[in-house]
Design an enzyme around this catalytic site. Structure first.
Site, PDB file in Angstrom:
ATOM      1  N   PRO A  65       0.934   4.990   1.735  1.00 45.17           N
ATOM      2  CA  PRO A  65       1.827   6.608   2.463  1.00 45.17           C
ATOM      3  C   PRO A  65       0.856   7.792   2.161  1.00 45.17           C
ATOM      4  O   PRO A  65       1.219   8.740   2.736  1.00 45.17           O
ATOM      5  CB  PRO A  65       3.099   6.549   1.382  1.00 45.17           C
ATOM      6  CG  PRO A  65       3.150   5.317   0.826  1.00 45.17           C
ATOM      7  CD  PRO A  65       1.636   4.582   0.888  1.00 45.17           C
ATOM      8  N   GLU A 114       4.157  -0.046  -7.125  1.00 46.20           N
ATOM      9  CA  GLU A 114       4.054   1.475  -7.056  1.00 46.20           C
ATOM     10  C   GLU A 114       2.744   1.869  -6.377  1.00 46.20           C
ATOM     11  O   GLU A 114       2.391   3.114  -6.018  1.00 46.20           O
ATOM     12  CB  GLU A 114       4.126   1.833  -8.448  1.00 46.20           C
ATOM     13  CG  GLU A 114       5.542   1.767  -8.899  1.00 46.20           C
ATOM     14  CD  GLU A 114       6.681   1.805  -8.126  1.00 46.20           C
ATOM     15  OE1 GLU A 114       6.768   2.812  -7.591  1.00 46.20           O
ATOM     16  OE2 GLU A 114       7.541   0.812  -8.124  1.00 46.20           O
ATOM     17  N   ASP A 172      -1.640   3.712  29.938  1.00 45.97           N
ATOM     18  CA  ASP A 172      -0.920   3.607  28.815  1.00 45.97           C
ATOM     19  C   ASP A 172      -0.260   5.096  28.648  1.00 45.97           C
ATOM     20  O   ASP A 172      -0.826   6.094  28.481  1.00 45.97           O
ATOM     21  CB  ASP A 172      -1.378   3.187  27.510  1.00 45.97           C
ATOM     22  CG  ASP A 172      -0.768   2.007  26.891  1.00 45.97           C
ATOM     23  OD1 ASP A 172       0.289   1.821  27.190  1.00 45.97           O
ATOM     24  OD2 ASP A 172      -1.461   1.240  26.199  1.00 45.97           O
TER      25      ASP A 172
HETATM   26  N1  4GX Z   1       2.258   3.252   5.487  1.00 48.05           N
HETATM   27  N2  4GX Z   1       3.793   1.402   1.606  1.00 48.05           N
HETATM   28  C1  4GX Z   1       1.863   0.404   0.360  1.00 48.05           C
HETATM   29  C2  4GX Z   1       2.200   0.198  -2.104  1.00 48.05           C
HETATM   30  C3  4GX Z   1       0.817   1.060  -2.183  1.00 48.05           C
HETATM   31  C4  4GX Z   1       1.067   2.317  -2.271  1.00 48.05           C
HETATM   32  C5  4GX Z   1      -0.152   3.046  -2.698  1.00 48.05           C
HETATM   33  C6  4GX Z   1      -1.398   1.107  -1.862  1.00 48.05           C
HETATM   34  C7  4GX Z   1      -1.405   2.619  -2.483  1.00 48.05           C
HETATM   35  C8  4GX Z   1       2.921   2.457   3.788  1.00 48.05           C
HETATM   36  C9  4GX Z   1       3.320   3.605   4.807  1.00 48.05           C
HETATM   37  C10 4GX Z   1       3.977   2.233   2.843  1.00 48.05           C
HETATM   38  C11 4GX Z   1       4.492   1.398   0.560  1.00 48.05           C
HETATM   39  C12 4GX Z   1       2.493   0.498   1.756  1.00 48.05           C
HETATM   40  C13 4GX Z   1       3.721   1.453  -0.723  1.00 48.05           C
HETATM   41  N3  4GX Z   1      -0.281   0.391  -1.951  1.00 48.05           N
HETATM   42  N4  4GX Z   1       1.717   2.155   3.942  1.00 48.05           N
HETATM   43  N5  4GX Z   1       2.632   0.222  -0.837  1.00 48.05           N
HETATM   44  N6  4GX Z   1       4.213   3.860   5.223  1.00 48.05           N
HETATM   45  O1  4GX Z   1       4.909   2.752   2.696  1.00 48.05           O
HETATM   46  O2  4GX Z   1       1.257   2.496   4.957  1.00 48.05           O
END
Ligand code: 4GX
Length: 228
Positions: free
Chosen positions: A90, A117, A170
């Site tokens: 995120p 996390e 598209d």
């Molecule tokens: N778009 N998530 C990843 C765990 C995490 C957190 C920080 C690496 C670094 C998300 C999103 C998403 C939730 C995937 C937390 N991994 N990823 N996860 N929205 O919400 O890509």
């Protein structure tokens, strides 16, 4: 295009990679996807990948050593090419059509799917080239974002989408939303198909498509018009 994935849930990818457009692209050999289990790069008996956060705060954090070993092993194990390493999170820049094309154009990618996390910051600092988010909401892991990215990128690989037209035209290529579509039957719930679509007048139909795309964009996503 080659995509590699690092995850603790490799089994999530199997039906996705076997189905529809992506499945066919892999069958045809124009897309290659290799999914690696992060736990294969642990060195303890329990194959653990997480620990408590320094400083507290609850939840668990993925530890750095398995990630760093895995990224190095997978990067060096790909016939000398080093894939562009993308962390789904995120905290990343928001994925859009331009970013999809840019990443597809790199041709060789490693998608890193975190859970819990997040991942020890030193992983990002040492073995990540770019952080990408699929939107401002919180998921439980990076696996669905990785699949979103794979599906969107695969549509940009020549030969993956059957009708070349449907990529060129598209929605988003033009910066506009798509126009509404109709098919049989001719009347649904008392609503007839717009007459122009039955007219056989291809120039008129093209004008109608353009008008409707503009109208849909103005009504549903005015922010896109500002951009384009
Ligand atoms: N778009 N998530 C990843 C765990 C995490 C957190 C920080 C690496 C670094 C998300 C999103 C998403 C939730 C995937 C937390 N991994 N990823 N996860 N929205 O919400 O890509």
């Amino acid at each position: 295009m080659r995509v590699q994935v690092l995850t603790i849930f490799p089994e999530l990818f199997a039906p996705f990679l076997a189905t529809s457009l992506v499945g066919r692209a892999i069958e045809k050999g124009i897309l290659e996807v290799r999914v690696h289990d992060l736990r294969d790069f642990t060195e303890d008996r329990h194959r653990s990948v997480d620990d408590e956060p320094y400083g507290g705060g609850g939840g668990m954090v993925m530890t750095a050593p398995p990630w760093i070993r895995a990224v190095r092993a997978v990067s060096e194990g790909t016939e000398g090419t080093n894939p562009w390493r993308v962390l789904l999170s995120p905290q990343g820049a928001r994925l859009d059509d331009a970013k999809v094309r840019e990443l597809a154009g790199r041709g060789d990618l490693l998608l890193m799917c975190g859970r819990y996390e997040g991942i020890d910051e030193r992983v990002r600092l040492t073995v990540v080239d770019e952080e990408v988010s699929i939107g401002d909401y919180v998921l439980s892991g990076g696996e669905l974002p990785a699949m979103v990215l794979i599906e969107a990128m695969s549509r940009q690989v020549p030969g993956v989408v059957q009708q070349a037209d449907s990529v060129a035209q598209d929605s988003f290529r033009s910066g506009l939303l798509d126009y509404p579509h109709y098919t049989r039957p001719p009347v649904v719930e008392g609503m007839a198909v717009p007459e122009v679509l039955l007219s056989g007048d291809h120039a008129a139909i093209r004008r109608w498509h353009e008008q409707e795309a503009l109208k849909a964009t103005r009504e549903k996503r005015p922010d896109l018009l500002e951009k384009s």
